[in-house]
Design a protein around this motif. Structure first.
Motif, PDB file in Angstrom:
ATOM      1  N   LEU A 240      32.017  24.575  -4.204  1.00  0.00           N
ATOM      2  CA  LEU A 240      30.662  24.043  -4.286  1.00  0.00           C
ATOM      3  C   LEU A 240      30.217  23.918  -5.741  1.00  0.00           C
ATOM      4  N   LYS A 241      30.484  24.944  -6.539  1.00  0.00           N
ATOM      5  CA  LYS A 241      30.098  24.893  -7.952  1.00  0.00           C
ATOM      6  C   LYS A 241      30.812  23.756  -8.672  1.00  0.00           C
ATOM      7  N   SER A 242      32.079  23.557  -8.363  1.00  0.00           N
ATOM      8  CA  SER A 242      32.841  22.472  -8.986  1.00  0.00           C
ATOM      9  C   SER A 242      32.254  21.111  -8.623  1.00  0.00           C
ATOM     10  N   VAL A 243      31.860  20.951  -7.351  1.00  0.00           N
ATOM     11  CA  VAL A 243      31.269  19.676  -6.901  1.00  0.00           C
ATOM     12  C   VAL A 243      29.937  19.416  -7.619  1.00  0.00           C
ATOM     13  N   ILE A 244      29.108  20.460  -7.762  1.00  0.00           N
ATOM     14  CA  ILE A 244      27.820  20.288  -8.440  1.00  0.00           C
ATOM     15  C   ILE A 244      28.023  19.943  -9.913  1.00  0.00           C
ATOM     16  N   GLU A 245      28.972  20.602 -10.562  1.00  0.00           N
ATOM     17  CA  GLU A 245      29.263  20.287 -11.966  1.00  0.00           C
ATOM     18  C   GLU A 245      29.702  18.824 -12.100  1.00  0.00           C
TER      19      GLU A 245
ATOM     20  N   GLU B  61      36.898  13.047  -2.844  1.00  0.00           N
ATOM     21  CA  GLU B  61      37.358  13.767  -1.643  1.00  0.00           C
ATOM     22  C   GLU B  61      36.191  14.198  -0.761  1.00  0.00           C
ATOM     23  N   LEU B  62      35.020  14.415  -1.367  1.00  0.00           N
ATOM     24  CA  LEU B  62      33.858  14.790  -0.570  1.00  0.00           C
ATOM     25  C   LEU B  62      33.264  13.569   0.119  1.00  0.00           C
ATOM     26  N   LEU B  63      33.337  12.412  -0.541  1.00  0.00           N
ATOM     27  CA  LEU B  63      32.777  11.189   0.041  1.00  0.00           C
ATOM     28  C   LEU B  63      33.633  10.669   1.184  1.00  0.00           C
ATOM     29  N   GLU B  64      34.944  10.903   1.095  1.00  0.00           N
ATOM     30  CA  GLU B  64      35.839  10.370   2.119  1.00  0.00           C
ATOM     31  C   GLU B  64      35.608  11.017   3.464  1.00  0.00           C
ATOM     32  N   SER B  65      35.301  12.306   3.454  1.00  0.00           N
ATOM     33  CA  SER B  65      35.060  13.002   4.708  1.00  0.00           C
ATOM     34  C   SER B  65      34.205  14.218   4.459  1.00  0.00           C
ATOM     35  N   SER B  66      33.140  14.352   5.274  1.00  0.00           N
ATOM     36  CA  SER B  66      32.293  15.533   5.172  1.00  0.00           C
ATOM     37  C   SER B  66      32.784  16.638   6.082  1.00  0.00           C
ATOM     38  N   GLU B  67      33.853  16.381   6.822  1.00  0.00           N
ATOM     39  CA  GLU B  67      34.413  17.395   7.720  1.00  0.00           C
ATOM     40  C   GLU B  67      35.897  17.540   7.416  1.00  0.00           C
ATOM     41  N   PRO B  68      36.478  18.741   7.493  1.00  0.00           N
ATOM     42  CA  PRO B  68      37.910  18.926   7.274  1.00  0.00           C
ATOM     43  C   PRO B  68      38.724  18.334   8.414  1.00  0.00           C
TER      44      PRO B  68
END
Length: 578
Positions: A490-495, A514-521
């Motif tokens: 989470l910290k890496s994504v916010i940075e 990678e977060l935009l492609e899917s919000s679910e694993p």
């Protein structure tokens, strides 16, 4: 050792004896206990000596119920009180706390740990309340006397023209606003004060009203800590179109209130959910003993922060805290780091070297990923725990050490004991105090708190103070995501998002791909599968990737952190991968 003086007001000899015995069982603390069997005796004891806290039974021969608390509070308003009650008087005790008592304890449910926690909490709460009342008294007195305001609270004054330009700004106002250089006379006040747009808009509306209330602004001047300013707006007596701003620094009051009310932070840990509140309670309890502690949890959950909180809350807080990652180091290198070596002990040992245990003398050593510690080093560590001494590599003479050991792992050490990769006797030695950190997916109500904390940090470190907000859609995506890498991810994504953002609000487009492609694993992270088919699925991906785990994770559509955790959950060892 400081002594805490307690006045025990209890007319039942049996109950008084039990409570005194609890104090005798409390180690590392010194208490001086004085007793009274009635309200009149309690008053006599208080006249005779200084008392740090009173433990008061609500039912006394000459006083009963809330009257007991009120009479003591009236005579000794600065005395912290913890009320003792039977089960039938619980409602009365709660009412007393609402009226100002610091805490209450139910007889028959009290042990030494609960007792010491209630005492420390009551004394600290009373101290903060006293400081808050003193600050409020100072502020009220200053408001009644302008001269006192300027001298005591350094009130800032700003005089505005009818057009809203600064005619005069006092030195105090300049300082409170965190300004440097020359006073900006002639400039519009809206562009000068440094407040957020919504606060500027609210002040503009107040200026247009006949009846005005004081307005509180929370802001952070560049290069300064956060501040709270109370702003009082008045018409200029010479021209009602012109305005005067009076700025009061109320940071102290808000800070004290935050200490009383804010339960979402504990040292550097952030979280208000019930599992995290349980973690805070465990830290407070374990910090006062010398037992070895094991912190368990997935990678990225903040195990080192828990270890630091344990150290900083303990009597060892003024001594060193040293963290050692046991993963990825060879036996000789890790042994040298932990225990030190003598010159010539091995190739490259050109001088004597003190290890972490000697360097942390009197303090705390944190052994992260202890499940990856080589077996010979485990044996040496067991000796440290048993004998409180270490032997440098290349020496035969042991050296005494006084160090508290805190360990952490994301492995199941019991499984490793079964596989003979971890010593059972060492496990029993380190698994005395236990703290389990929940994964981020199980504490989603804390995600917004963590997001705002990381955004605030990144704004300052990256020099992007214009980043003020995060859109609802972006917040929803972050909350819905399962976070296989936990808080670290989470910290890496916010940075990443703050770095990409060139406007005042973070949007979903600022997140990594990678977060935009899917919000679910790809698979449900909260309940890893353990069937033979899933085991073969992972092994098949590894075979296709020719043993490259990063590539295998890509083929499965999951992160590397999730891939490694699934290997562990499915009990896939290096032997299975060969």
């Amino acid at each position: 050792m400081n002594t805490t003086t307690i006045l025990l007001v209890e007319d039942n000899p049996g109950d008084a004896r039990l409570i005194r015995e609890l104090f005798r069982d409390i180690q590392r603390r010194s208490f001086e206990i004085h007793t009274a069997e009635s309200f009149r005796q309690a008053y006599e004891r208080l006249k005779e000596r200084r008392v740090d806290l009173a433990l008061v039974d609500l039912s006394l021969p000459d006083s009963h119920g809330l009257e007991t608390f009120r009479r003591l509070a009236e005579g000794y308003p600065s005395l912290p009180q913890v009320l003792l009650t039977g089960l039938n008087d619980q409602k009365t005790a709660i009412q007393a706390v609402r009226e100002g008592a610091q805490d209450y304890l139910i007889k028959g449910e009290v042990d030494g740990r609960i007792l010491i926690r209630a005492i420390d909490y009551a004394i600290e709460r009373k101290r903060i309340q006293a400081e808050l009342e003193a600050a409020n008294t100072r502020l009220q007195k200053s408001a009644e006397d302008l001269h006192s305001i300027l001298n005591q609270l350094h009130i800032g004054t700003i005089l505005l023209s009818p057009e809203g330009r600064i005619l005069h700004m006092s030195v105090s106002a300049f300082r409170l606003l965190g300004k440097n250089g020359t006073i900006p006379e002639g400039r519009p006040w809206q562009h000068t004060v440094g407040f957020a747009d919504h606060d500027v808009y609210a002040l503009e509306r107040l200026m247009q009203q006949d009846e005005r209330k004081k307005f509180v602004v929370h802001f952070t001047p560049p290069g300064h800590s956060p501040r709270w300013l109370e702003i009082d707006i008045h018409d200029d007596p010479r021209d009602t179109r012109a305005k005067m701003f009076f700025l009061y620094d109320v940071t102290e009051i808000h800070t004290l209130r935050k200490q009383l009310e804010d339960k979402s932070h504990f040292h550097d840990l952030i979280g208000k959910c019930r599992p995290m509140q349980d973690v805070y309670r465990q830290i407070r309890s374990l910090s006062q003993v010398e037992s070895t502690v094991i912190i368990e949890g997935e990678t990225g959950t903040g195990k080192e922060l828990v270890a630091r909180a344990l150290h900083d809350s303990s009597p060892r807080k003024d001594k060193p805290f040293l963290a050692v990652n046991c993963a990825g180091l060879t036996e000789s290198l890790l042994g040298s780091q932990l225990f030190g070596h003598r010159k010539g002990a091995f190739t490259g040992a050109n001088s004597d070297h003190r290890g972490y245990f000697e360097s942390a003398q009197g303090g705390t050593i944190f052994l992260d990923e202890i499940g990856d510690m080589p077996s010979p080093v485990q044996t040496s560590l067991l000796r440290v725990l048993q004998e409180k001494e270490i032997t440098r590599l290349g020496e035969s003479q042991p050296r005494k050490v006084d160090v508290r050991i805190i360990c952490a792992t994301h492995h199941d050490l019991q499984k490793q004991v079964t596989r003979h990769t971890f010593r059972a006797d060492l496990l029993y030695r380190i698994r005395v105090g236990r703290i389990h950190l929940p994964p981020l997916r199980e504490r989603k109500e804390d995600i917004p708190l963590l997001i705002w904390s990381f955004v605030s940090q990144c704004r300052k470190t990256m020099g992007k103070l214009f980043v003020q907000d995060i859109s609802p859609d972006a917040l929803q995506r972050l909350t819905r995501y399962q976070w296989p890498g936990n808080i670290r991810e989470l910290k890496s994504v916010i940075e990443y998002a703050v770095l990409q953002c060139e406007e005042d609000t973070i949007q979903p487009r600022h997140f990594p791909p990678e977060l935009l492609e899917s919000s679910e694993p790809a698979f449900p992270v909260s309940e890893p599968t353990t069937t033979v088919k899933d085991r073969e699925h992972l092994l098949g991906a590894l075979k296709e990737a020719r043993g490259n785990r990063a590539r295998a994770a890509q083929l499965l559509g999951i992160s590397r952190a999730t891939f490694y955790r699934w290997l562990d959950d499915l009990d896939i060892s290096k032997h299975d991968l060969s």
